[in-house]
Structure formats: C-alpha cells, structure tokens
Write a protein that holds these residues in place. Structure first.
Motif, PDB file in Angstrom:
ATOM      1  N   LEU A   1       5.513 -86.611 -19.066  1.00  0.00           N
ATOM      2  CA  LEU A   1       6.074 -85.156 -19.466  1.00  0.00           C
ATOM      3  C   LEU A   1       4.926 -84.557 -20.119  1.00  0.00           C
ATOM      4  CD1 LEU A   1       9.339 -86.323 -21.413  1.00  0.00           C
ATOM      5  CD2 LEU A   1       8.900 -85.457 -19.080  1.00  0.00           C
ATOM      6  N   GLU A   2       4.461 -83.345 -19.925  1.00  0.00           N
ATOM      7  CA  GLU A   2       3.677 -82.575 -20.415  1.00  0.00           C
ATOM      8  C   GLU A   2       4.135 -81.282 -21.232  1.00  0.00           C
ATOM      9  OE1 GLU A   2      -0.227 -79.757 -19.183  1.00  0.00           O
ATOM     10  OE2 GLU A   2       0.625 -81.261 -17.843  1.00  0.00           O
ATOM     11  N   VAL A   3       3.902 -81.305 -22.527  1.00  0.00           N
ATOM     12  CA  VAL A   3       4.842 -80.309 -23.345  1.00  0.00           C
ATOM     13  C   VAL A   3       3.620 -79.732 -24.539  1.00  0.00           C
ATOM     14  CG1 VAL A   3       5.790 -82.100 -24.772  1.00  0.00           C
ATOM     15  CG2 VAL A   3       6.823 -79.814 -24.777  1.00  0.00           C
ATOM     16  N   ALA A   4       3.923 -78.474 -24.853  1.00  0.00           N
ATOM     17  CA  ALA A   4       3.180 -78.134 -26.165  1.00  0.00           C
ATOM     18  C   ALA A   4       3.623 -78.831 -27.415  1.00  0.00           C
ATOM     19  CB  ALA A   4       3.289 -76.550 -26.177  1.00  0.00           C
ATOM     20  N   GLU A   5       2.911 -78.704 -28.441  1.00  0.00           N
ATOM     21  CA  GLU A   5       3.372 -79.376 -29.494  1.00  0.00           C
ATOM     22  C   GLU A   5       4.380 -78.647 -30.242  1.00  0.00           C
ATOM     23  OE1 GLU A   5       1.148 -80.705 -33.815  1.00  0.00           O
ATOM     24  OE2 GLU A   5       0.256 -79.284 -32.811  1.00  0.00           O
ATOM     25  N   GLU A   6       4.323 -77.152 -30.387  1.00  0.00           N
ATOM     26  CA  GLU A   6       5.614 -76.549 -30.790  1.00  0.00           C
ATOM     27  C   GLU A   6       6.814 -76.773 -30.287  1.00  0.00           C
ATOM     28  OE1 GLU A   6       6.713 -71.672 -31.798  1.00  0.00           O
ATOM     29  OE2 GLU A   6       4.876 -72.286 -30.864  1.00  0.00           O
ATOM     30  N   ASP A   7       6.979 -76.899 -28.738  1.00  0.00           N
ATOM     31  CA  ASP A   7       7.928 -76.927 -28.089  1.00  0.00           C
ATOM     32  C   ASP A   7       8.719 -78.541 -28.324  1.00  0.00           C
ATOM     33  OD1 ASP A   7       7.827 -74.555 -26.943  1.00  0.00           O
ATOM     34  OD2 ASP A   7       6.566 -75.191 -25.079  1.00  0.00           O
ATOM     35  N   LEU A   8       7.569 -79.429 -28.362  1.00  0.00           N
ATOM     36  CA  LEU A   8       8.065 -80.781 -28.655  1.00  0.00           C
ATOM     37  C   LEU A   8       8.891 -80.890 -30.134  1.00  0.00           C
ATOM     38  CD1 LEU A   8       8.036 -83.902 -27.884  1.00  0.00           C
ATOM     39  CD2 LEU A   8       5.934 -84.104 -29.066  1.00  0.00           C
ATOM     40  N   GLN A   9       8.188 -79.997 -30.977  1.00  0.00           N
ATOM     41  CA  GLN A   9       8.887 -79.956 -32.350  1.00  0.00           C
ATOM     42  C   GLN A   9      10.288 -79.469 -32.078  1.00  0.00           C
ATOM     43  OE1 GLN A   9       6.123 -77.721 -34.394  1.00  0.00           O
ATOM     44  NE2 GLN A   9       5.089 -79.266 -35.034  1.00  0.00           N
ATOM     45  N   GLU A  10      10.320 -78.460 -31.483  1.00  0.00           N
ATOM     46  CA  GLU A  10      11.793 -77.737 -31.097  1.00  0.00           C
ATOM     47  C   GLU A  10      12.888 -78.892 -30.439  1.00  0.00           C
ATOM     48  OE1 GLU A  10      11.602 -74.131 -29.324  1.00  0.00           O
ATOM     49  OE2 GLU A  10      10.354 -73.158 -30.922  1.00  0.00           O
ATOM     50  N   LEU A  11      12.111 -79.673 -29.475  1.00  0.00           N
ATOM     51  CA  LEU A  11      12.929 -80.644 -28.765  1.00  0.00           C
ATOM     52  C   LEU A  11      13.710 -81.746 -29.519  1.00  0.00           C
ATOM     53  CD1 LEU A  11      10.958 -80.947 -25.435  1.00  0.00           C
ATOM     54  CD2 LEU A  11      13.154 -80.490 -25.460  1.00  0.00           C
ATOM     55  N   MET A  12      12.600 -82.163 -30.572  1.00  0.00           N
ATOM     56  CA  MET A  12      13.168 -83.268 -31.662  1.00  0.00           C
ATOM     57  C   MET A  12      13.863 -82.917 -32.505  1.00  0.00           C
ATOM     58  SD  MET A  12      10.019 -86.227 -31.730  1.00  0.00           S
ATOM     59  CE  MET A  12       9.541 -87.284 -30.148  1.00  0.00           C
TER      60      MET A  12
ATOM     61  N   TYR B   1       8.372 -93.511 -20.909  1.00  0.00           N
ATOM     62  CA  TYR B   1       7.852 -92.210 -20.922  1.00  0.00           C
ATOM     63  C   TYR B   1       6.239 -92.215 -21.662  1.00  0.00           C
ATOM     64  CZ  TYR B   1      12.845 -91.381 -20.357  1.00  0.00           C
ATOM     65  OH  TYR B   1      14.170 -91.206 -19.916  1.00  0.00           O
ATOM     66  N   GLN B   2       5.499 -91.406 -20.778  1.00  0.00           N
ATOM     67  CA  GLN B   2       4.282 -90.779 -21.315  1.00  0.00           C
ATOM     68  C   GLN B   2       4.514 -89.422 -21.693  1.00  0.00           C
ATOM     69  OE1 GLN B   2       1.048 -92.013 -19.293  1.00  0.00           O
ATOM     70  NE2 GLN B   2      -0.176 -90.201 -19.692  1.00  0.00           N
ATOM     71  N   VAL B   3       4.048 -89.136 -22.867  1.00  0.00           N
ATOM     72  CA  VAL B   3       4.386 -87.744 -23.229  1.00  0.00           C
ATOM     73  C   VAL B   3       2.919 -87.203 -23.724  1.00  0.00           C
ATOM     74  CG1 VAL B   3       5.335 -86.144 -24.805  1.00  0.00           C
ATOM     75  CG2 VAL B   3       6.222 -88.150 -24.356  1.00  0.00           C
ATOM     76  N   ASP B   4       2.316 -86.377 -22.925  1.00  0.00           N
ATOM     77  CA  ASP B   4       1.167 -85.649 -23.127  1.00  0.00           C
ATOM     78  C   ASP B   4       1.304 -84.292 -23.834  1.00  0.00           C
ATOM     79  OD1 ASP B   4      -0.313 -87.523 -21.643  1.00  0.00           O
ATOM     80  OD2 ASP B   4      -0.065 -86.617 -19.901  1.00  0.00           O
ATOM     81  N   ILE B   5       0.643 -84.331 -25.076  1.00  0.00           N
ATOM     82  CA  ILE B   5       1.092 -83.168 -25.953  1.00  0.00           C
ATOM     83  C   ILE B   5      -0.161 -82.037 -25.940  1.00  0.00           C
ATOM     84  CG2 ILE B   5       1.489 -82.299 -28.335  1.00  0.00           C
ATOM     85  CD1 ILE B   5       2.452 -85.165 -28.624  1.00  0.00           C
ATOM     86  N   ILE B   6       0.137 -80.752 -25.677  1.00  0.00           N
ATOM     87  CA  ILE B   6      -1.020 -79.850 -25.773  1.00  0.00           C
ATOM     88  C   ILE B   6      -1.122 -79.190 -27.167  1.00  0.00           C
ATOM     89  CG2 ILE B   6      -2.023 -77.646 -24.861  1.00  0.00           C
ATOM     90  CD1 ILE B   6      -0.219 -78.356 -22.495  1.00  0.00           C
ATOM     91  N   LEU B   7      -2.128 -79.662 -27.915  1.00  0.00           N
ATOM     92  CA  LEU B   7      -2.166 -79.206 -29.316  1.00  0.00           C
ATOM     93  C   LEU B   7      -2.658 -77.558 -29.474  1.00  0.00           C
ATOM     94  CD1 LEU B   7      -3.977 -82.178 -30.801  1.00  0.00           C
ATOM     95  CD2 LEU B   7      -1.516 -81.652 -30.743  1.00  0.00           C
ATOM     96  N   PRO B   8      -2.376 -76.733 -30.434  1.00  0.00           N
ATOM     97  CA  PRO B   8      -2.670 -75.593 -30.550  1.00  0.00           C
ATOM     98  C   PRO B   8      -4.243 -75.178 -30.076  1.00  0.00           C
ATOM     99  CG  PRO B   8      -1.391 -75.920 -32.398  1.00  0.00           C
ATOM    100  CD  PRO B   8      -1.722 -77.354 -31.730  1.00  0.00           C
TER     101      PRO B   8
END
Length: 395
Positions: free
Chosen positions: A346-357, A308-315
């Motif tokens: 995968l493309e996800v916001a930082e806050e959503d990634l925290q909730e996922l993990m 997986y490659q995870v692209d994180i969108i920071l605030p």
C-alpha cells in the motif's frame, strides 16, 4: 468531435483504402499466389511480424489456398451459397485466412474460402452504453452517486477485433475509472456547475486510452443520481455556527434568544469559536503504529489473513515504511519491510493514513479517489478495514 480527440474524420468510403474489389475474387484476394514478402496495408507492425516467417510458410499458405479455391470452383454453384457473403455499407468484414489477418472487406459481395477463412462482422455505426451509478468521493469529502452515458463508434475495424475481446465492456470499465479519477479532483460545487466541461475533458481522457483499440468516443454525458453525503466543510460550518450557543450557560442561551445582552453574548461567542476552531492534534504515524500492536490477536488474523507493507509519504516528500503481518499466529507489526514477500503493498500519504486509522476514511473510498494506491489483491487490501475498526474501538 474528431478534431477534439485527435482523430481525422473519414467518410465511409475511405474504409476501402485497401483497394479491394467488392466481389473479392481477385482484387480482394490479391496475393493468392504470391509467395514472397509483400507490403501489408495494415501497417509496419504487422509487416514486421509477417516478415519473420520463412518461404516455407508462404509456399504452404499459397498451396492450401489454391487447392481450396480450386475445390470451390469445382463445386460451384453449390459452394457459392456458402462462400459469398453480402456486407452492407455500415459494416466491414474482418477475415483471418489460415490465421493471417487480411484487409477489411466490404461493402458489397465478399468471397470467403471454406475451411480456411474465419470471419467476423464489425458494425461502424454509433453505439451507446451507460456507466452504472457508483459511489465517488469528491475533493471536499462529499459522497456522490454518479453515472454517465457514453456514445462511441469504430473507426478501425481491424484494431477493434485484434486488440480487444469485448469492446463495450472494456470501454465501460475505462470510462468508469476515468470518471472516478477526474471527479476525485473536483469539489461538489465544481461538479454541479461544470458538468459539461468535465464531460468534454473525460471524452479526451477516454479517447487517449481507447484510440489504440480502433474506436472513438463521441460523447460523454455525466448524470448525478444523488448526493449521499455533503462536503466536510458544510458539516463543520453548521456545527461551528451552533456550538457557541450550546456551549454557553443557560443565562447566556436565554440572552441569545431574547437578544437582551448582545455585547456579553458576542464576547462569549468569540471565545467559544476560537476553542471550537482550534485544530485537533492528530496522532503521529509512530503513535498509530504503537496503537496497532496491542490489538493484534488470533481473531483479527482469522478475519484478515494477509500481510501488508505500507509505504507512507511524509509531508516533506520523504518516505517511511512499516509492515502489518496478519497472516499467522497473533500477528505482528513494526517498522521496515516484512519478512518474505507481502501479499499487498500500500502507498498512502501520512494524512490519509491518519484518517484511515481513525475511521474518518474508508479504504474503498480512499482507493476510488486515488488517495490509496494498491499493489496486489484489492480484496485483501480492503480487509484492512477490520484492523482500522479495531484501532478505533481501542482508542
């Protein structure tokens, strides 16, 4: 209904704008012996496609059509039982002659040439189907079971045959995706109080996607089966109301029940509420990534089996990228892009990634609500839930 969706209402008789005769011997079969280029009433797109074919194709088309027509005349009236079809007013017949689309035929008696004509009937009456109830996540975190009833009708018979193979299945899938996208932006209160307005907006959104298929959606009615989980705010509000009392000492609890020391209880209540409402610090992306590395194992690789490659969108709008390779060995994780091509991006916001993990948000719910965007196999993307469960247990 047409005015809202951008269409113009046409009476049934206007489908005869191609000026074919009902019997179809000459008017409907216009162009039998015309070997040159001719105007196609179905639009310039098909004219451009036909104009690329040379004179030889038109000559062969004319010769074959003439021979079949002559054979039909010689065997008449026996051939009439097979060549003449009756089309009612609520249907149109789409004919492909030697692979070429002809103008929609009907209503009335339509002539079909044996061996070279392939035809299909198209019903112009309003039809209906239901979108089966599915789980959706609202903006405030409520889990709903929502369905819909959809009514539609065909306004261009030729497009409905050319563009889509299964009209009902394609429209149902489009309606389900539009419903999930629209309701994911609404709170539970808005969904319950504005179902009619949301249904009208869904009608416009669906028509924007299906107008090129030759059909129009007339009505969308949302149906709420159940609220499977209340909003997060309601749960937090209930916990915040009882937490000050439960956290107090037994004398304070007794004072609260007997209302004997209101001033002391009020002071303790204010102090406890401030402690409960203080925001819990969430781990950063780097901390979460460091928590992933110790739990990598061959057992986890055998359950996931993908990279997986995870692209994180920071605030601030910036982006950060890291990879998780669970395709071989004991697995690897780190910053940057993986070696080779990843199975899923995968493309996800930082806050959503925290909730996922942290296990507060499931990958399927994040995908359905648009908070997780997936490029690649969705089934492989959902296998990441095994990793998130392992991270939660390790913490």
């Amino acid at each position: 209904m047409f005015s809202r969706s951008g269409y113009q209402a046409l009476p049934l008789g206007d489908f005869d704008r191609f000026q074919q005769s009902s019997i179809g011997l000459y008017g409907a079969q216009k162009g039998f012996f015309s070997f040159g280029a001719k105007a196609d009433p179905l639009g310039p797109a098909r004219n451009a496609a036909d104009s690329t074919q040379g004179w030889l194709s038109w000559i062969c088309h004319g010769i074959i059509t003439s021979l079949v027509f002559l054979l039909m005349l010689l065997t008449f009236p026996i051939s009439g039982w097979f060549a003449l079809k009756i089309v009612p007013s609520y249907e149109r017949m789409i004919i492909f002659r030697l692979g070429r689309l002809r103008a929609p035929q009907g209503p009335g008696v339509v002539l079909l040439l044996p061996f070279i004509d392939h035809w299909q009937r198209v019903d112009l009456r309003t039809r209906a189907f239901n979108v089966p109830p599915c789980k959706l996540i609202s903006r405030d975190g409520a889990v709903l079971s929502m369905g819909a009833d959809v009514q539609f009708r065909v306004w261009d018979p030729a497009l409905s045959v050319l563009v889509v193979k299964d009209l009902v299945a394609a429209t149902r899938m489009t309606a389900q995706n539009a419903m999930a996208k629209a309701l994911g932006k609404k709170s539970l209160r808005e969904i319950q109080g504005e179902k009619l307005r949301i249904g009208e907006q869904l009608l416009l959104d669906i028509n924007d996607m299906t107008k090129s298929w030759g059909l129009e959606v007339d009505r969308v009615e949302l149906t709420m089966e159940a609220v499977l989980q209340p909003p997060r705010d309601a749960l937090l509000g209930a916990l915040g109301a009882i937490a000050p009392v439960l956290d107090g000492s037994p004398p304070q609890l007794a004072a609260h029940l007997l209302d004997s020391t209101p001033s002391t209880l009020e002071a303790d209540r204010v102090e406890t509420v401030s402690e409960v409402d203080s925001p819990r610090r969430r781990p950063s992306v780097a901390e979460l990534l460091s928590a992933v590395e110790p739990i990598l194992s061959e057992a986890l690789v055998s359950r996931v089996g993908a990279s997986y490659q995870v692209d994180i969108i920071l605030p601030g709008g910036a982006r950060s990228t890291f990879f998780i390779d669970l395709s071989s060995g004991s697995g690897r994780a780190g910053c940057g892009v993986p070696q080779g091509s990843p199975d899923v991006v995968l493309e996800v916001a930082e806050e959503d990634l925290q909730e996922l993990m942290l296990g507060e948000l499931r990958p399927l719910a994040a995908y359905m609500s648009g908070r997780l965007r997936v490029q690649g196999d969705l089934q492989l993307a959902l296998r990441l839930e095994e990793l998130f469960k392992a991270v939660k247990l390790h913490r």
